[in-house]
Every structure is written in C-alpha cells, then in structure tokens.
Write an enzyme that holds these catalytic residues in place. Structure first.
Site, mmCIF file in Angstrom:
data_model
loop_
_atom_site.group_PDB
_atom_site.id
_atom_site.type_symbol
_atom_site.label_atom_id
_atom_site.label_comp_id
_atom_site.label_asym_id
_atom_site.label_seq_id
_atom_site.Cartn_x
_atom_site.Cartn_y
_atom_site.Cartn_z
ATOM 1 C CB CYS A 42 7.411 16.751 -14.882
ATOM 2 S SG CYS A 42 6.103 16.800 -13.643
ATOM 3 C CB CYS A 58 5.868 13.003 -14.798
ATOM 4 S SG CYS A 58 6.993 13.102 -13.391
ATOM 5 C CG HIS A 66 -2.020 -1.013 1.127
ATOM 6 N ND1 HIS A 66 -2.760 -1.408 2.209
ATOM 7 C CD2 HIS A 66 -2.471 -1.757 0.081
ATOM 8 C CE1 HIS A 66 -3.632 -2.343 1.836
ATOM 9 N NE2 HIS A 66 -3.470 -2.580 0.555
ATOM 10 C CB CYS A 110 7.207 16.865 -10.033
ATOM 11 S SG CYS A 110 8.084 15.439 -10.718
ATOM 12 C CG LEU A 157 -6.277 -7.410 20.644
ATOM 13 C CD1 LEU A 157 -5.224 -7.776 21.678
ATOM 14 C CD2 LEU A 157 -6.497 -5.904 20.628
HETATM 15 C C1 BV8 Z 1 -8.390 -2.065 -5.536
HETATM 16 C C2 BV8 Z 1 -3.324 2.989 2.450
HETATM 17 C C3 BV8 Z 1 -8.948 -2.152 -7.809
HETATM 18 C C4 BV8 Z 1 -4.008 4.183 2.942
HETATM 19 C C5 BV8 Z 1 -5.086 1.355 2.302
HETATM 20 C C6 BV8 Z 1 -15.220 0.355 -4.427
HETATM 21 C C7 BV8 Z 1 -14.350 1.077 -5.245
HETATM 22 C C8 BV8 Z 1 -13.021 0.703 -5.400
HETATM 23 C C9 BV8 Z 1 -12.527 -0.399 -4.714
HETATM 24 C C10 BV8 Z 1 -13.406 -1.085 -3.888
HETATM 25 C C11 BV8 Z 1 -14.725 -0.740 -3.742
HETATM 26 N N1 BV8 Z 1 -15.315 -1.615 -2.872
HETATM 27 C C12 BV8 Z 1 -14.391 -2.500 -2.455
HETATM 28 C C13 BV8 Z 1 -13.245 -2.196 -3.070
HETATM 29 C C14 BV8 Z 1 -11.983 -2.833 -2.913
HETATM 30 C C15 BV8 Z 1 -11.254 -2.047 -1.841
HETATM 31 C C16 BV8 Z 1 -11.640 -2.653 -0.519
HETATM 32 O O1 BV8 Z 1 -11.175 -3.730 -0.216
HETATM 33 N N2 BV8 Z 1 -12.496 -1.954 0.242
HETATM 34 C C17 BV8 Z 1 -12.930 -2.511 1.512
HETATM 35 C C18 BV8 Z 1 -13.056 -1.400 2.546
HETATM 36 C C19 BV8 Z 1 -14.250 -3.246 1.278
HETATM 37 N N3 BV8 Z 1 -9.847 -2.200 -2.127
HETATM 38 C C20 BV8 Z 1 -9.213 -1.285 -2.864
HETATM 39 O O2 BV8 Z 1 -9.684 -0.252 -3.259
HETATM 40 C C21 BV8 Z 1 -7.778 -1.674 -3.248
HETATM 41 N N4 BV8 Z 1 -7.625 -1.468 -4.647
HETATM 42 O O3 BV8 Z 1 -9.275 -2.839 -5.275
HETATM 43 O O4 BV8 Z 1 -8.092 -1.665 -6.796
HETATM 44 C C22 BV8 Z 1 -8.246 -1.955 -9.083
HETATM 45 C C23 BV8 Z 1 -8.260 -3.007 -10.000
HETATM 46 C C24 BV8 Z 1 -7.627 -2.832 -11.200
HETATM 47 C C25 BV8 Z 1 -6.994 -1.630 -11.487
HETATM 48 C C26 BV8 Z 1 -6.985 -0.590 -10.564
HETATM 49 C C27 BV8 Z 1 -7.622 -0.749 -9.348
HETATM 50 C C28 BV8 Z 1 -6.766 -0.795 -2.551
HETATM 51 C C29 BV8 Z 1 -6.860 -0.990 -1.067
HETATM 52 C C30 BV8 Z 1 -5.727 -0.193 -0.408
HETATM 53 C C31 BV8 Z 1 -6.296 1.046 0.237
HETATM 54 N N5 BV8 Z 1 -5.263 1.656 1.060
HETATM 55 N N6 BV8 Z 1 -4.055 1.850 2.965
HETATM 56 C C32 BV8 Z 1 -3.548 4.510 4.321
HETATM 57 O O5 BV8 Z 1 -2.926 3.661 5.014
HETATM 58 O O6 BV8 Z 1 -3.831 5.646 4.694
HETATM 59 S S1 BV8 Z 1 -6.072 0.211 3.067
HETATM 60 C C33 BV8 Z 1 -6.336 0.422 4.759
HETATM 61 O O7 BV8 Z 1 -6.870 -0.814 5.258
HETATM 62 C C34 BV8 Z 1 -5.161 0.515 5.640
HETATM 63 O O8 BV8 Z 1 -4.189 1.284 5.156
HETATM 64 C C35 BV8 Z 1 -4.666 -0.888 5.851
HETATM 65 O O9 BV8 Z 1 -3.550 -1.053 5.028
HETATM 66 C C36 BV8 Z 1 -5.790 -1.696 5.327
HETATM 67 C C37 BV8 Z 1 -6.136 -2.881 6.141
HETATM 68 O O10 BV8 Z 1 -6.397 -2.462 7.453
HETATM 69 P P1 BV8 Z 1 -5.704 -3.306 8.621
HETATM 70 O O11 BV8 Z 1 -4.239 -3.172 8.457
HETATM 71 O O12 BV8 Z 1 -6.265 -4.684 8.627
HETATM 72 O O13 BV8 Z 1 -6.131 -2.494 9.903
HETATM 73 P P2 BV8 Z 1 -7.531 -2.599 10.680
HETATM 74 O O14 BV8 Z 1 -7.608 -1.422 11.591
HETATM 75 O O15 BV8 Z 1 -8.632 -2.859 9.701
HETATM 76 O O16 BV8 Z 1 -7.360 -3.928 11.557
HETATM 77 C C38 BV8 Z 1 -6.405 -3.953 12.596
HETATM 78 C C39 BV8 Z 1 -6.408 -5.366 13.142
HETATM 79 O O17 BV8 Z 1 -5.375 -5.461 14.132
HETATM 80 C C40 BV8 Z 1 -7.706 -5.734 13.847
HETATM 81 O O18 BV8 Z 1 -8.079 -7.042 13.451
HETATM 82 C C41 BV8 Z 1 -7.346 -5.706 15.331
HETATM 83 O O19 BV8 Z 1 -8.032 -6.708 16.062
HETATM 84 C C42 BV8 Z 1 -5.885 -6.031 15.303
HETATM 85 N N7 BV8 Z 1 -5.126 -5.458 16.423
HETATM 86 C C43 BV8 Z 1 -5.329 -4.266 17.046
HETATM 87 N N8 BV8 Z 1 -4.409 -4.109 18.020
HETATM 88 C C44 BV8 Z 1 -3.606 -5.208 17.993
HETATM 89 C C45 BV8 Z 1 -4.051 -6.067 16.973
HETATM 90 N N9 BV8 Z 1 -3.473 -7.244 16.700
HETATM 91 C C46 BV8 Z 1 -2.394 -7.586 17.448
HETATM 92 N N10 BV8 Z 1 -1.891 -6.815 18.435
HETATM 93 C C47 BV8 Z 1 -2.476 -5.630 18.735
HETATM 94 N N11 BV8 Z 1 -1.971 -4.873 19.728
#
Ligand code: BV8
Length: 225
Positions: free
Chosen positions: A136, A117, A106, A133, A199
C-alpha cells in the site's frame, strides 16, 4: 501412533547465546516491555521498537542452532507418529536445525508486517518505520511479532493440536505468558501425558506428569533418545 505436541520458549535458544526474558539479566530487565513489546509502545516510539528488534534480528542471525534444536528436528524426522512444534520464540533456530513444521505463535523476526494494510513480507536485516509497505506504500512497517495485548497466531490450530496430543512437552519456558502457559492445562484435561524439560522449576511445574531438569542441550537429546 502417539501424537507429540511440543511447546518451546526462550530457554531452548539460551545456549545458542540468545537472551531469555525473565532470567537474571534477562531481556525484560534490560528493556521496558511496555515500551518495546506492545502496540502502544510502537505507536509512541516506532524507532525504539525497531532498534530493539533490529538488534535481536542480528543476534538471531549470528546465533547457531544447538543440540536441543537438532534433537527435536531428529524427533520430527524419525518419530512414527505426528510431531507438532509450537514455539513462542521469534528466532529461526528450529528451522535452521532442520525442523520442517514450526508454528511461530508469537511471530518471527524474519517477518515484516504493514500496520496499515496487514501485508506480510520478508523482513530486511534492518527495518525502519518509514520503510514504505510494498503493497500500500504507507510508511507503517512493523515487525511481524505478536506483542502483549495482541492475539497470537494460529490459536485455533494450536488448541486443536494440544487437545489431541498423546504427549505434550514444554521445553525452556517459564510458563508466565498466556495463552501459551495454559496449554498444559488443556493437554492434561484432554488426557495427555505431560512432560516439562527446563533448567529450573517453572510456574507450571506442578502441572506436569514428569519433569527433566537441566540445560536443554543435555535434557532434550536425552529425552529424544
Ligand atoms: C493476549 C513476542 C489477548 C515479543 C511475546 C494485560 C493486557 C493485555 C494482555 C494481558 C494483560 N495481562 C496479562 C495479559 C496476557 C498477556 C500475558 O500473558 N502477560 C503476562 C506477562 C502476565 N498475554 C498477552 O498479551 C498475549 N495476548 O492475551 O491477547 C487478546 C484476546 C483477544 C483479542 C486480542 C488480544 C500475547 C503474549 C505474547 C507477547 N509476546 N513475545 C518478543 O519476543 O519480543 S511473549 C514473551 O514471553 C516472549 O517473547 C516469550 O515468547 C514469552 C514467554 O517467555 P519464555 O519463552 O517462557 O521465556 P522466559 O525468559 O520467561 O523463560 C525462560 C525459561 O527457560 C525459564 O523457565 C528458564 O528457567 C529456562 N531456561 C533458561 N536457560 C535454559 C532454560 N531451560 C533449558 N535450558 C537452558 N539453558
């Protein structure tokens, strides 16, 4: 020798003080994902998006890697086979814990990208859309982060690793974002052993052969040892 492929999410950096996204009080409860983590949001208000990532860049810089990051770096160093780490996180705590090979699917807070660019360069601590940039000269600077609706980095490489893993481990991820959330299904289909360290139960917990539940700084060192 056994190949281990590891996917990490925000949970592995939680105990370093970096916010997760979907836990109570998480980042997506403080910010509107559509406004700060989509290309459309950036086009509408680049200054808001830069403020969001400038704050996260400062937080990541002030954070320290924790025992879970360190344990994975030891595993990479000591394991006789291959260890491949794919992270959804945009912080550099794995690298600062000594991990050598990290695939940031990501993107990274330390990266800058020209929306005009496509040039990449090292991000300054504070980034502004009007920064020209270096390639460019356009004032089209954006964080080198994969937003929703954008294709994650290195997907072909990652898929090849996932389907050739003997062991696939997901650590600290809620399994709600694709394509990362689909990796465990591909690993299972390819015959890998799968383990989740988290967790609490995630969306995907039922897909794993084994689970270790608890804070990453406890369960990850225990699993690595
Ligand atoms: C794609 C960067 C297609 C940003 C992130 C409509 C339109 C477009 C796409 C979609 C759509 N509907 C669905 C999609 C697909 C979409 C998607 O999956 N949406 C979800 C919400 C349904 N995905 C995308 O858009 C991806 N791209 O599909 O492109 C395409 C195809 C062809 C050509 C071009 C394009 C891109 C997804 C990437 C988005 N960017 N991050 C930023 O960081 O600011 S994603 C975002 O969620 C986060 O960044 C993170 O990387 C990601 C996952 O989150 P987690 O890391 O799991 O974190 P979360 O808080 O959810 O969970 C934490 C976990 O840790 C919990 O389980 C908790 O219990 C646990 N925890 C907490 N504390 C602890 C612990 N565990 C252990 N110890 C602890 N102490």
């Amino acid at each position: 020798m056994r190949k281990i492929v590891i996917l990490t999410g925000a949970g592995i950096s939680a105990e370093s003080g970096l916010g997760t996204f979907r836990d109570v009080g998480g980042i997506w409860s403080q910010y509107d994902l559509e406004e700060v983590a989509t290309p459309e949001g950036f086009a509408r208000n680049p200054a808001l998006v830069h403020d969001f990532y400038n704050a996260r860049r400062a937080n990541a810089l002030a954070a320290e890697p924790n025992a879970a990051h360190a344990a994975l770096a030891r595993l990479e160093r000591d394991w006789q086979g291959e260890v491949v780490l794919v992270t959804q996180n945009i912080d550099d705590l794995h690298e600062r814990a000594g991990h050598q090979r990290v695939i940031h699917m990501h993107g990274e807070l330390t990266g800058a990208l020209c929306a005009q660019c496509g040039a990449h360069w090292t991000a300054p601590l504070v980034m502004r859309a009007e920064d020209p940039c270096p390639e460019c000269g356009e004032a089209a600077t954006r964080p080198d982060i994969v937003w929703f609706g954008e294709m994650p980095y290195d997907m072909d490489l990652i898929e090849r690793h996932v389907i050739s893993a003997d062991l696939f481990a997901a650590i600290g991820t809620s399994g709600q974002v694709f394509p990362a959330a689909g990796f465990v299904m591909h690993a299972n289909a390819a015959g890998a052993e799968t383990v989740e360290l988290n967790l609490e139960p995630s969306e995907l917990s039922g897909m794993f052969d084994r689970r270790f539940e608890g804070p990453a700084t406890e369960v990850v060192p225990g699993w690595v040892e």
